[in-house]
Scaffold this motif. Structure first.
Motif, PDB file in Angstrom:
ATOM      1  N   LYS A  29       3.910   8.836  -3.912  1.00 58.12           N
ATOM      2  CA  LYS A  29       3.105   7.625  -3.707  1.00 58.12           C
ATOM      3  C   LYS A  29       2.010   7.522  -4.761  1.00 58.12           C
ATOM      4  O   LYS A  29       1.716   6.425  -5.263  1.00 58.12           O
ATOM      5  N   ASN A  32       3.446   6.385  -8.121  1.00 61.28           N
ATOM      6  CA  ASN A  32       3.747   4.958  -8.062  1.00 61.28           C
ATOM      7  C   ASN A  32       2.480   4.116  -8.229  1.00 61.28           C
ATOM      8  O   ASN A  32       2.480   3.093  -8.921  1.00 61.28           O
ATOM      9  N   THR A  33       1.393   4.578  -7.638  1.00 62.18           N
ATOM     10  CA  THR A  33       0.108   3.882  -7.774  1.00 62.18           C
ATOM     11  C   THR A  33      -0.374   3.924  -9.216  1.00 62.18           C
ATOM     12  O   THR A  33      -0.847   2.912  -9.756  1.00 62.18           O
ATOM     13  N   TRP A 195      -5.820   6.540   1.691  1.00 60.88           N
ATOM     14  CA  TRP A 195      -5.122   6.144   0.472  1.00 60.88           C
ATOM     15  C   TRP A 195      -5.818   4.967  -0.218  1.00 60.88           C
ATOM     16  O   TRP A 195      -5.678   4.777  -1.441  1.00 60.88           O
ATOM     17  N   GLU A 199      -6.092   3.860  -4.290  1.00 58.40           N
ATOM     18  CA  GLU A 199      -5.452   2.571  -4.599  1.00 58.40           C
ATOM     19  C   GLU A 199      -6.475   1.555  -5.103  1.00 58.40           C
ATOM     20  O   GLU A 199      -6.225   0.854  -6.100  1.00 58.40           O
TER      21      GLU A 199
END
Length: 273
Positions: A29, A32-33, A195, A199
């Motif tokens: 994750k 991907n961020t 998160w 983000e």
């Protein structure tokens, strides 16, 4: 004599780099961020623990981290300041060998497992092919390191990240070079259920024209390329013996010195806008 200063690629004076340890599942994750926001990271991995628990399996490593850097974190993550030198050698060299077989390039960096290191370990690492190693000693500032084997980050992601990011974005004095270096463990975002911290940070700081987004080893290589430049005694010309370009500010004009080329610094040069 012209006023010559090192800059980052394309004349930039700010660099952002990210550093995350242990190679656990939450890296998927996080990567991907980073990718969505044009941010590069270095991921420090224990090759002896691949696929155990929630760690990323070896067969996934090369593809997952293809836009980033894979770096050593020792084979088994011991507290290395308490380890005999024979174990130290094996922990770093075998980790390099294992990771290099997976990613297909020379692995030259590290972060100290458990934040543990000593002056003896620092002096040993270059003989094991390690050119830099990150500590867990956050400085809170944006200074470039003067010792890549004791590379102190700016901050952990849980320590005023957005405030520090805003300060970094607002820096404007081009007589300095600034580095923001963030470290942590991706699984902490799962544990803390936050998160949004990373983000929001990546969305805010990513994809900016005035920031160089680099892995740890890209920064090391670039600084060394600058240090290897061969200037004339009066700084009127310079030869670049390395393969990569280095950018300079020459009397406030940005000049690219390509690999293998000699450039006159006092004649008319085309500045990058």
């Amino acid at each position: 004599m012209p006023k010559v200063l090192m800059t980052f690629p394309e004349g930039k004076f700010k660099v952002l780099t990210m550093s995350y340890d242990d190679g656990k599942a939450a890296d998927r994750k996080l990567v991907n961020t980073f990718n969505k926001n044009g941010i590069k990271g270095t991921f420090h991995i224990n090759s002896g623990l691949l696929g155990t628990g929630d760690r990323i399996p070896g067969e996934e490593i090369a593809q997952l981290y293809r836009n980033h850097e894979v770096s050593t974190h020792t084979v088994t993550h011991p507290t290395i300041a308490r380890s005999p030198k024979e174990q130290l050698i094996e922990e770093f060299v075998e980790d390099r060998k294992n990771l290099e077989k997976i990613v297909g390039y020379t692995v030259r960096g590290s972060s100290y497992p458990n934040g543990s290191y000593s002056s003896f370990i620092k002096n040993l690492l270059p003989y094991l092919g390690i050119e830099y190693s990150r500590t867990v000693n956050s400085t809170g500032n944006f200074a470039m390191p003067d010792d890549f084997l004791e590379w102190n980050p700016t901050c952990h992601h849980n320590r005023d990240l957005m405030k520090i990011a805003e300060d970094f974005v607002n820096l404007h004095k081009k007589q300095y070079l600034y580095m923001m270096y963030v470290w942590g463990h991706s699984y902490e975002f799962d544990n803390d259920q936050n998160w949004h911290v990373i983000e929001d940070f990546c969305e805010y700081i990513g994809n900016r024209e005035d920031i160089w987004y680099a892995t740890n080893i890209e920064i090391v290589d670039y600084v060394k390329a600058f240090q290897h430049l061969k200037f004339s005694a009066d700084s009127h010309f310079v030869y670049n013996p390395s393969a990569m370009s280095v950018w300079l500010s020459v009397d406030e004009k940005i000049v690219e010195v390509k690999g293998g080329e000699q450039v006159e610094l006092t004649k008319k040069t085309t500045a990058l806008l």
